[in-house]
Design an enzyme around this catalytic site. Structure first.
Site, PDB file in Angstrom:
ATOM      1  CB  SER A 138      -0.899   0.004   1.239  1.00  0.00           C
ATOM      2  OG  SER A 138      -1.510   1.268   1.427  1.00  0.00           O
ATOM      3  CE1 TYR A 151      -4.508  -1.786   4.927  1.00  0.00           C
ATOM      4  CE2 TYR A 151      -3.550   0.337   4.376  1.00  0.00           C
ATOM      5  CZ  TYR A 151      -4.104  -0.858   3.985  1.00  0.00           C
ATOM      6  OH  TYR A 151      -4.256  -1.154   2.649  1.00  0.00           O
TER       7      TYR A 151
END
Length: 254
Positions: A138, A151
């Protein structure tokens, strides 16, 4: 170009979102797709969509956090030519308000889940004298995003594992890369907005879309097409790379 005819492709989280888009495009390009998802109905729906279009696919219910379950499943698959680690969860919170249980949950799925699949797939690929792995990282792995502590931790780990695997298995003809999407419009995004911003979904969707310099969120098919390329023979000279697919987020937001 970008055909992967008769390749056995294992895709985690393939019941929805990006994982499902990958499964559909892989099947279209000739692969035998193994659809892994913790939700049986979702996995079966993806398989139905593939077979209805003339493709080949099998559904497998799998909790990627359970190494025994993952290993037994991978050993039951005829071959593992391609692995796409797409299964993952998100979390909102900073370091001082993320609970230990939430941190552990994100780690278990996003980090240990990827490790478990690598652990199970790589020996099969070594036996087959080669393979391709794409991990879902990501933009959160390389830039600071507000309230994405756990995350970001997990995706940073995915990036690091990708580089390590790429280095360790060069002699085994195993290529390993990762991709780093920005926001992509999936059912997860819609559910996130409904849960966290009831009554403000449209406004927040526009706000989140505009965080990408290109002015919109990505589409699952756009992500899937990059993954297809990286898994194809045309990308045979590419390993140990992380590919931003982010509408200009990393380079053009500064």
């Amino acid at each position: 170009m970008f055909r992967i005819d008769d390749k056995h492709a294992v895709i985690t989280g393939a019941g929805s979102g990006i994982g499902k888009a990958v499964a559909l495009v892989f099947a279209k390009q000739g692969a035998i797709v193994h659809v892994l998802d913790v939700q049986e109905n979702a996995a079966l729906q993806t398989v139905n969509d593939i077979t209805s279009a003339g493709g080949r696919a099998q559904a497998h219910v799998c909790d990627v956090t359970n190494q025994k379950q993952v290993t037994e499943l991978f050993n039951s698959i005829e071959k593992v030519d391609i692995l796409v680690n797409s299964a993952g969860i998100s979390h909102i919170g900073s370091a001082d308000n993320t609970s230990e249980s939430d941190f552990d949950k994100v780690y278990s799925v996003n980090v240990k889940g990827v490790y478990n699949c690598l652990y199970a797939a790589i020996p099969r690929m070594k036996t087959n004298k080669g393979g391709v792995i794409v991990n879902m990282s990501s933009i959160a792995a390389v830039v600071g995003l507000a309230d994405r502590f756990a995350y970001s931790m997990s995706k940073g780990a995915v990036y690091a594992m990708t580089m390590s695997v790429a280095k360790d298995y060069l002699a085994d003809n195993i290529r390993c890369n990762s991709i780093a999407p920005a926001r992509v419009h999936t059912p997860f995004v819609d559910g996130f907005l409904q849960k966290n911003y009831p009554g403000q979904e449209k406004e927040m969707y526009e706000k989140l879309s505009k965080t990408q310099p290109i002015g919109r969120m990505g589409k699952p098919d756009e992500i899937a097409n990059l993954i297809l390329f990286l898994c194809s023979d045309e990308a045979g000279f590419i390993t140990g790379c992380d590919y931003p697919i982010d509408g200009g987020f990393i380079k053009l937001n500064t």
